[in-house]
Design an enzyme around this catalytic site. Structure first.
Site, mmCIF file in Angstrom:
data_model
loop_
_atom_site.group_PDB
_atom_site.id
_atom_site.type_symbol
_atom_site.label_atom_id
_atom_site.label_comp_id
_atom_site.label_asym_id
_atom_site.label_seq_id
_atom_site.Cartn_x
_atom_site.Cartn_y
_atom_site.Cartn_z
ATOM 1 N N GLU A 195 -12.017 -9.921 -5.924
ATOM 2 C CA GLU A 195 -10.597 -9.911 -5.535
ATOM 3 C C GLU A 195 -10.058 -11.303 -5.246
ATOM 4 O O GLU A 195 -8.870 -11.466 -5.004
ATOM 5 C CB GLU A 195 -10.406 -9.053 -4.275
ATOM 6 C CG GLU A 195 -10.842 -7.623 -4.455
ATOM 7 C CD GLU A 195 -10.418 -6.753 -3.291
ATOM 8 O OE1 GLU A 195 -9.372 -6.106 -3.393
ATOM 9 O OE2 GLU A 195 -11.145 -6.731 -2.280
ATOM 10 N N ASP B 187 -5.409 -7.683 -5.563
ATOM 11 C CA ASP B 187 -5.625 -8.874 -4.738
ATOM 12 C C ASP B 187 -5.979 -10.082 -5.589
ATOM 13 O O ASP B 187 -5.574 -11.204 -5.279
ATOM 14 C CB ASP B 187 -6.712 -8.607 -3.689
ATOM 15 C CG ASP B 187 -6.122 -7.923 -2.472
ATOM 16 O OD1 ASP B 187 -5.033 -8.351 -2.030
ATOM 17 O OD2 ASP B 187 -6.714 -6.948 -1.984
ATOM 18 N N CYS C 161 -10.437 -1.568 -10.718
ATOM 19 C CA CYS C 161 -9.802 -0.489 -9.956
ATOM 20 C C CYS C 161 -8.441 -0.875 -9.378
ATOM 21 O O CYS C 161 -7.903 -0.187 -8.541
ATOM 22 C CB CYS C 161 -10.722 0.002 -8.843
ATOM 23 S SG CYS C 161 -11.093 -1.259 -7.639
ATOM 24 N N HIS D 241 0.801 -1.226 0.000
ATOM 25 C CA HIS D 241 0.000 0.000 0.000
ATOM 26 C C HIS D 241 0.832 1.273 0.000
ATOM 27 O O HIS D 241 0.422 2.284 -0.541
ATOM 28 C CB HIS D 241 -1.044 -0.047 1.113
ATOM 29 C CG HIS D 241 -2.148 -0.959 0.703
ATOM 30 N ND1 HIS D 241 -2.137 -2.296 1.004
ATOM 31 C CD2 HIS D 241 -3.222 -0.745 -0.087
ATOM 32 C CE1 HIS D 241 -3.188 -2.864 0.441
ATOM 33 N NE2 HIS D 241 -3.870 -1.955 -0.222
#
Ligand code: PEP
Ligand code: MG
Length: 757
Positions: free
Chosen positions: A603, A627, A674, A362
């Site tokens: 995901e 993911d 996304c 992240h």
């Protein structure tokens, strides 16, 4: 043998530098394996030769002087083949190469094994004996095991040695390069600013002090402070705690009162060391001592010492002013968390280097959003030593440079200028529509999280927000934000983009996203309590968040709500029930809110297989390719060791993406994507070719993606992608597509890929 193995690895690990670690190593092996010679050759990429680094048995004069080319001798052969060679009589082997004066003549039996770290050949380890005859299987297996264990230690020692600016032969060396994983593209030139994890006894580094008395006073103050703190806690808990638990507090206070501890630290300070490393050094000594005890009770005391040490260190760190972050700072740390990073906004950060994590961590995603060149997973980097050093980051290739030559510096400065010119060239596209050349509309949305993302997204003419990572504002706080606080944050997003849609994802914590005030400690966090699972187990948190979102949307009605990490239909049903209840309650309270569109993120593999069932429950689908790639390929998105096999262009991922878009189209449910794939120009072309018409990405990629899409035709993309779906490896997918784009006049540089050099 196991004992010898442990002993050697431990000794090598604790040696001061590469030279002494290798000297220890050859001595131990020669004695432990009862052979006449043990030697280590390391490969020096700068001179492209093997260098004899240590030997016990051959002429010591040759150490650091004898070198061999890639093709010379048995060493060259082992290096080339990357496999052990076990010879009864080495002198008879065609590759045998006698070096005059080395003293190798008497030895016949020879075993040589390569030293390999992460596929990279570091050197060769050999043992030799006078009598003829191959070494036994057990000896061979032992040396191979030892070499595998030593490779990491040697790589680390080599990296540390490289900081001295000398190569293995002791010659001056420039352009020292550390290899990591690309995190955010771009080149940054700046100076290192080390971010140490707070109160970590292992991370504290030696620093000399000029003001010994001030450091002593600081230490006394910290000791006194922790003592008072502990006593106060003990007194407060007097009634609630059992006597044995209270006794523990007294033990802690006694340790702090113990004159020996204080004296040992003060003695080190008096020798000119600052209080932090003096304390850390003494505490590490105590901890080691206790950890080695045979008695289990006494071994446990190591944990007490560690805890106490951390408390005193935290006190010292709080009282020591932190070094100001320079304007062109390149932040360096083991694992810079988005929380720490958030606290730094305002400082001008040129680049980021992390020794852990990879492109999909992240912190890398945030860095990309903020256009900060980043290199992740530079595993062997002696990072604490880089404070204030001049550094360059090549975020395209995942390189960190140190001791740059003038020539290389000029090259990177030119790359920076080219980048700036390219960015400026794209700005004119801001108000142009996101369409393919043949006029098919592609909705280009942004991923947001930080407050600053709003402005940046508007600057780039985004069609709305495809993913608002609500956990980001949660990470910037010391506790869960209240309903009011959340509503204000959400309102700012919704207002900024209205009437364009804003898709808010419900809190997605767990995995590598943790909240300091809500720690989740698990052995396998990516398969653990993550995303929607956490929220459904905490309906009180979920309810507050959904209410805040709905309240914020009153009168604007551009809110969409998205559920992360969904693996089963029942999770969607439960979440929908809460969202409907929240809307009902708010309307009963006098507000006028609509039930928003609710979507599900795809995901995990189960969501791909259940896509039709999920589609029947929701208003939209959004693929989280970060993911999805991780779980389809079973590759940890944060682990630099496997970063090379984490690839969203893997055929398995492409096939899954096709299943999802086809099912969405069949059910009449819009599908967007996304993950980071949408912001990768190659990825975006593939997605359009697969049938995706909504892409959500970091704002920094939006104009580049728009520019490429405006140059391609839909039919062309569909045809190319149909061909790509038959390929069986991601590298081939990438190169085939690059070639196809080049043929229609779109060069690599337009795709934001690494410039030459
Ligand atoms: C994803 O997994 O693709 C995604 C968009 O979510 P995150 O990266 O926040 O896990
Ligand atoms: Mg995700």
């Amino acid at each position: 043998m196991l004992h010898l193995l442990r002993q050697v690895v431990e000794e090598v690990n604790s040696a001061r530098d590469l030279q002494s670690s290798l000297r220890t190593l050859v001595g131990r092996i020669r004695a432990g394996m009862e052979v006449q010679v043990c030697s280590v050759f390391l490969w020096d990429a700068h001179v492209e030769r093997y260098v004899l680094m240590a030997t016990d048995g051959l002429s010591a004069d040759a150490i650091g002087k004898l070198t061999l080319t890639q093709n010379q001798g048995l060493i060259g052969l082992v290096g080339k083949r990357e496999e052990p060679i076990n010879l009864g009589d080495a002198t008879r082997h065609p590759n045998y190469h006698l070096v005059p004066g080395l003293g190798e003549e008497p030895y016949k039996g020879t075993l040589a094994v390569p030293i390999i770290h992460h596929r990279k050949l570091l050197g060769v380890l050999t043992i030799q004996k006078t009598e003829a005859g191959r070494f036994g299987d057990e000896e061979e297996a032992f040396l191979v095991t030892l070499s595998a264990q030593l490779a990491g230690v040697i790589a680390h020692a080599e990296a540390t040695g490289a900081l001295s600016g000398l190569n293995l032969l002791g010659d001056e060396q420039t352009d020292v390069r550390f290899q990591g994983v690309p995190g955010a593209q771009g080149v940054a030139i700046g100076q290192g600013h080390v971010l140490l994890p707070p109160a970590d006894l292992k991370a504290v580094r030696y620093r000399p002090t000029d003001d010994i008395e001030a450091e002593v006073a600081l230490f006394h103050q910290a000791l006194g402070g922790v003592r008072t703190e502990l006593r106060a806690t003990r007194d407060k808990l007097q009634i609630e705690l059992r006597p044995e638990e209270l006794a523990l507090f007294n033990v802690y206070v006694d340790i702090l009162d113990d004159a020996a501890l204080g004296e040992a630290v003060i003695e080190r300070i008096r020798q000119g060391e600052w209080a932090q490393s003096a304390l850390a050094g003494v505490m590490r000594g105590y901890i080691d001592h206790f950890e080695k005890m045979d008695d289990a009770y006494l071994r446990e005391r190591a944990a007490d010492m560690r805890d106490l040490g951390r408390r005193v260190l935290a006190y010292l760190q709080e009282s020591t002013p932190t070094q100001a972050i320079p304007d062109d700072a390149i932040l360096i740390g083991e694992e810079i968390s988005p929380t720490v990073f958030g606290e730094l906004t305002g400082a001008k950060i040129a680049g980021i280097v992390c020794t852990r994590g990879s492109a999909n961590s992240h912190i890398a995603i945030l860095a990309r959003a903020l256009d900060i060149p980043t290199v992740m997973g530079v595993q062997e980097l002696p990072w604490q030593a880089l404070q204030g050093e001049a550094l360059v980051i090549d975020g395209y290739r995942g390189h960190l440079y140190y001791r740059l030559s003038d020539e290389k510096r000029r090259h990177f400065e030119a790359v920076c200028r080219e980048e700036a010119a390219r960015e400026a060239g794209l700005e004119s596209l801001k108000d142009e529509p996101g369409t393919t050349r043949d006029g098919l509309a592609i909705t280009l949305l942004v991923n947001t999280g930080l407050q600053t993302d709003i402005l940046r997204s508007q600057d780039r003419g985004a069609d709305g927000v495809g993913l608002f990572r609500t956990e980001v504002p949660f990470m910037m706080r010391q506790r869960f934000p209240s309903e009011e606080e959340q509503a204000a944050i959400y309102r700012a997003q919704l207002e900024a983009f209205a009437p364009r849609p804003v898709t808010m994802r419900t809190l997605d914590v767990g995995g590598d996203k943790s909240l300091t005030y809500f720690p989740i400690v698990e052995d396998n966090p990516f398969l653990g309590w993550r995303g929607i699972r956490v929220m459904l187990d905490h309906p009180e948190l979920f309810m507050v968040q959904v209410r805040a979102m709905l309240r914020a949307s009153e009168g604007l009605n551009n809110l969409k709500v998205m559920l992360p990490m969904v693996t089963s239909v029942s999770e969607v049903e439960e979440a929908l029930a809460i969202i409907h209840r929240a809307a009902m309650e708010l309307n009963e309270e006098g507000l006028s809110v609509r039930v928003p569109d609710v979507g599900v993120m795809v995901e995990v593999p189960s969501a791909v297989y259940l896509i039709s069932e999920l589609a029947s429950q929701v208003d939209f689908i959004s693929v989280g390719s970060n993911d999805l790639t991780q779980y389809l390929l079973a590759v940890d998105r944060n682990n630099p060791r496997v970063a090379a096999i984490y690839d969203a262009l893997h055929p398995a991922v492409l096939k899954a993406l096709k299943v999802v878009i086809d099912a969405g189209n069949h059910a009449g449910v819009p599908v967007s994507l996304c993950g980071e794939l949408a912001g990768d120009a190659l990825g975006a072309v593939i997605l359009v070719g697969l049938g995706y018409r909504q892409l959500s990405m970091s704002s920094s990629n939006l104009l580049r993606v728009k520019s490429v899409l405006r140059q391609i035709d839909t039919d062309w993309a569909e045809q190319v992608v149909a061909g790509l779906l038959h390929l069986d490896n991601p590298r081939l997918v990438r190169s085939t597509l690059q070639l196809a784009l080049k043929k229609i006049g779109i060069p690599l540089s337009a795709l934001g890929l690494a410039p030459a050099g």
